[in-house]
Write an enzyme that holds these catalytic residues in place. Sequence first.
Site, PDB file in Angstrom:
ATOM      1  N   ASP A  56      10.923  27.706  55.873  1.00 48.54           N
ATOM      2  CA  ASP A  56      11.247  29.113  56.127  1.00 48.54           C
ATOM      3  C   ASP A  56      10.485  30.069  55.215  1.00 48.54           C
ATOM      4  OD1 ASP A  56      13.125  28.493  58.125  1.00 48.54           O
ATOM      5  OD2 ASP A  56      14.615  28.032  56.598  1.00 48.54           O
ATOM      6  N   VAL A  57      10.238  29.660  53.978  1.00 46.87           N
ATOM      7  CA  VAL A  57       9.632  30.577  53.006  1.00 46.87           C
ATOM      8  C   VAL A  57       8.155  30.827  53.285  1.00 46.87           C
ATOM      9  CG1 VAL A  57      11.283  29.957  51.226  1.00 46.87           C
ATOM     10  CG2 VAL A  57       9.128  28.698  51.378  1.00 46.87           C
TER      11      VAL A  57
END
Length: 461
Positions: free
Chosen positions: A388-389
């Site tokens: 996600d990052v």
Amino acid sequence: MTETFIQLAYLLAAALFILALRSLCHPDTARRGMQMAALGMLVAVAATLLHQRIVTFEWLAVGAVVGALIGYPLGMWVPMTAMPQRIAFSHAFGALAATLVGIGEYIHSYDTQHLTHGHVLALGFEVLLGALTVTGSLMAFGKLQEILPGRPITFKGQNVFNLSLFAIGVGCLVWLVVNPYDVWTFAAIGVIGLLVGILLVMPIGGADMPVVVSLLNSYAGLAAVATGFALDNNILIVVGALDGASGFILSIAMSKAMNRSFSNVLFGAFGSAASDEAAASGAGGEMAPISADDAALRLAFSRRVIIVPGYGLAVAQAQHQARELVDLLEKRGVDVRFAIHPVAGRMPGHMNVLLAEAGISYDKLVDMEDINQRFADTDVALVVGANDVVNPAARTNKSSPIYGMPILNVSDSKSVIVLKRGKGAGFSGVENDLFVSPRTSMLFGDAKQSLMKLGAEVKLA
């Protein structure tokens, strides 16, 4: 004279705790901070043992031995990869202690007919929050350990039901203040607290566990404050307030790092099936695989490399192999840095702790705000188990549940190599547009083995 000595010892312990928190703000002084915190706890425990209410030490000795037998293995043998769930488990123990103290104090005061309105307010609040934290922490432990499903578990009207149940618990607390000797109401407060803890964490996805663990830490601190008021113990009030405030501030900071409101983390069911479908609609194309020797050549002849660690690095216990690869690349004159996202991993500072444990210099670990501008001038961004990052959907896909979340600008790099076990979505269940980008090559396999292969090929390049 003894009481004066106890209070002075508590004052010393409180000062040590405050200095410890201050020292934890910087890696160079963090170890000293932990030592000061341990000394402060030793002083506080020793002073408490002098209290006149303690008339026998036999059970205290048994508790000390049992605690040491449990605590030593938890501190020495639990791997760094399991540290998030160990912390959640520890929160459960701390909250259980506060809850049992509250129950014991209520029974003692009931028998001696010394219950007052203020006293039962503190005891009821302590038991409600303590019981909530016990089951909530155990649920978080279960999700992190994958004993329980990491995805959100929801049912229709869940938020309304949870809030209503908590409101009933608060109502019981008010009734107990009015009627301090109503034992059944006191018992109901504990039971409701246990249920709320389960229901609070059940709809929260695994990707949000760092915020949940921090919030539970805050709850445990508030329970300790209530214990301090109930027992008229100053050190519990001070330490509980420090714990409660720091945990809450950290929870808010992590929510901000994900560009999500606190209420969305607690009630948003991030990672649910409906959200996955919306997120997946933005990811199109095929992943392009790359061999270890081709990836190693690209790394070996680069000028600048940025490594982005994620939870996959922790699962594979590959931090030492990452350090070995960095050493090999730096011998070839490659500038290597690690890009650290505030919520990478499963607890605050997870990546920092793992990499520092492998002996990687802390000046190579660069925060998101400071490194994002460097990606455009980076030859290779090596993503190890992060999802996600580094997902560009956070900037481009308004239907994605992570839209608006600050991310690492990995997609700006000249080329990207992603180390990943398979083609599935990450822990949050959100599909990643970066993995199908024309600039991205996928090196599939266990992160530890892949890094070892890269290191071996770099030596031959």
